[in-house]
Design a protein around this motif. Structure first.
Motif, short mmCIF file in Angstrom:
data_model
loop_
_atom_site.label_atom_id
_atom_site.label_comp_id
_atom_site.label_asym_id
_atom_site.label_seq_id
_atom_site.Cartn_x
_atom_site.Cartn_y
_atom_site.Cartn_z
N ARG A 18 0.86 -1.31 0.05
CA ARG A 18 0.11 0.03 -0.05
C ARG A 18 0.91 1.52 0.08
O ARG A 18 0.47 2.29 -0.61
CB ARG A 18 -1.06 0.12 0.96
CG ARG A 18 -2.19 -0.87 1.02
CD ARG A 18 -3.05 -0.91 2.32
NE ARG A 18 -4.10 -1.73 2.40
CZ ARG A 18 -5.18 -1.49 1.71
NH1 ARG A 18 -5.63 -0.29 1.54
NH2 ARG A 18 -6.25 -2.45 1.68
N TYR A 19 1.98 1.25 0.83
CA TYR A 19 3.02 2.28 0.78
C TYR A 19 3.75 2.69 -0.62
O TYR A 19 3.75 3.63 -0.89
CB TYR A 19 3.96 2.12 2.07
CG TYR A 19 4.87 3.41 1.95
CD1 TYR A 19 4.63 4.57 2.70
CD2 TYR A 19 6.24 3.02 1.40
CE1 TYR A 19 5.55 5.47 2.76
CE2 TYR A 19 7.21 3.87 1.41
CZ TYR A 19 6.63 5.14 1.95
OH TYR A 19 8.02 6.23 2.00
N LEU A 20 3.98 1.57 -1.17
CA LEU A 20 4.64 1.44 -2.32
C LEU A 20 3.82 1.93 -3.52
O LEU A 20 4.46 2.65 -4.50
CB LEU A 20 5.48 0.07 -2.48
CG LEU A 20 6.75 -0.04 -1.74
CD1 LEU A 20 7.31 -1.40 -1.91
CD2 LEU A 20 7.88 1.01 -1.81
N TYR A 21 2.79 1.23 -3.68
CA TYR A 21 2.13 1.45 -5.01
C TYR A 21 0.54 1.88 -4.72
O TYR A 21 0.09 2.29 -5.96
CB TYR A 21 1.90 -0.09 -5.52
CG TYR A 21 3.18 -1.01 -5.69
CD1 TYR A 21 3.87 -0.48 -6.99
CD2 TYR A 21 3.63 -1.96 -5.03
CE1 TYR A 21 5.02 -1.12 -7.20
CE2 TYR A 21 4.80 -2.71 -5.23
CZ TYR A 21 5.51 -2.02 -6.09
OH TYR A 21 7.02 -2.60 -6.42
N GLY A 22 0.10 2.24 -3.60
CA GLY A 22 -1.04 2.85 -3.62
C GLY A 22 -2.03 2.24 -2.33
O GLY A 22 -2.19 1.11 -2.36
N ALA A 23 -2.60 3.13 -1.58
CA ALA A 23 -3.39 2.70 -0.28
C ALA A 23 -4.90 2.26 -0.90
O ALA A 23 -5.53 1.41 -0.16
CB ALA A 23 -3.76 3.48 0.65
#
Length: 165
Positions: A18-23
């Motif tokens: 979620r942090y790297l690619y979107g929540a």
């Protein structure tokens, strides 16, 4: 190939993804980009080199399929990449939700829920799966679900944190 019950690629840190690619579905969709993949267009994450890696895979596979057109039957049609959903019988998001996984032709890809791992058909499918396809993805930081105990032959997932690429 993995030991029974060994599925290193299936261990995913949801908070990290979620942090790297979107929540959220919208965050992932907004930062995704269309990648041309052997004549098809797939939405893939543009974050952390994911879409660029998939573009390089596509170039490798274009060269491989030019040499051996029979490979296309294993690749196309692709059911796609980005699809916000949970993994069946779980509350965990699929890596497809983050736009970092691509499935290839389902008809050429046994899946552990559909077939017994020890069956001759699955063993033969694993032995006969084109190494050129696996190599093209692995060279660019993807892992192949065909190596897992709970196998998913059609599934390739961008995991540079595991591959070091």
């Amino acid at each position: 190939l993995s030991e029974p019950g060994c599925d290193p690629g299936r261990h995913r840190n949801q908070a990290l993804f979620r942090y790297l690619y979107g929540a959220t579905q919208e965050e992932v969709r907004i930062q995704g980009e269309e990648v041309s993949f052997l004549g098809e267009s797939v939405l893939f994450s543009s974050r952390h080199g994911a879409s660029a890696a998939l573009e390089r895979v596509a170039k490798r596979l274009e060269a491989e399929t030019a040499r051996d057109p029979a490979l296309l039957a294993y690749i196309l049609p692709s059911p796609g990449a980005f699809f916000w959903r949970t993994i069946e019988k779980s509350e965990r998001l699929s890596p497809h939700s983050f736009g970092i996984a691509l499935d290839l032709n389902v008809s050429k890809g046994p899946y552990w829920r559909w077939a017994e791992a020890s069956s001759p058909a699955v063993r033969k499918a694993r032995e006969n799966y084109p190494q050129a396809i696996v190599d093209a993805f692995e060279a660019e930081g993807f892992i192949w679900g065909g190596k897992w105990s709970h196998f998913d032959f059609m599934h390739f997932e961008y995991r540079p944190e595991l591959t070091g690429r």
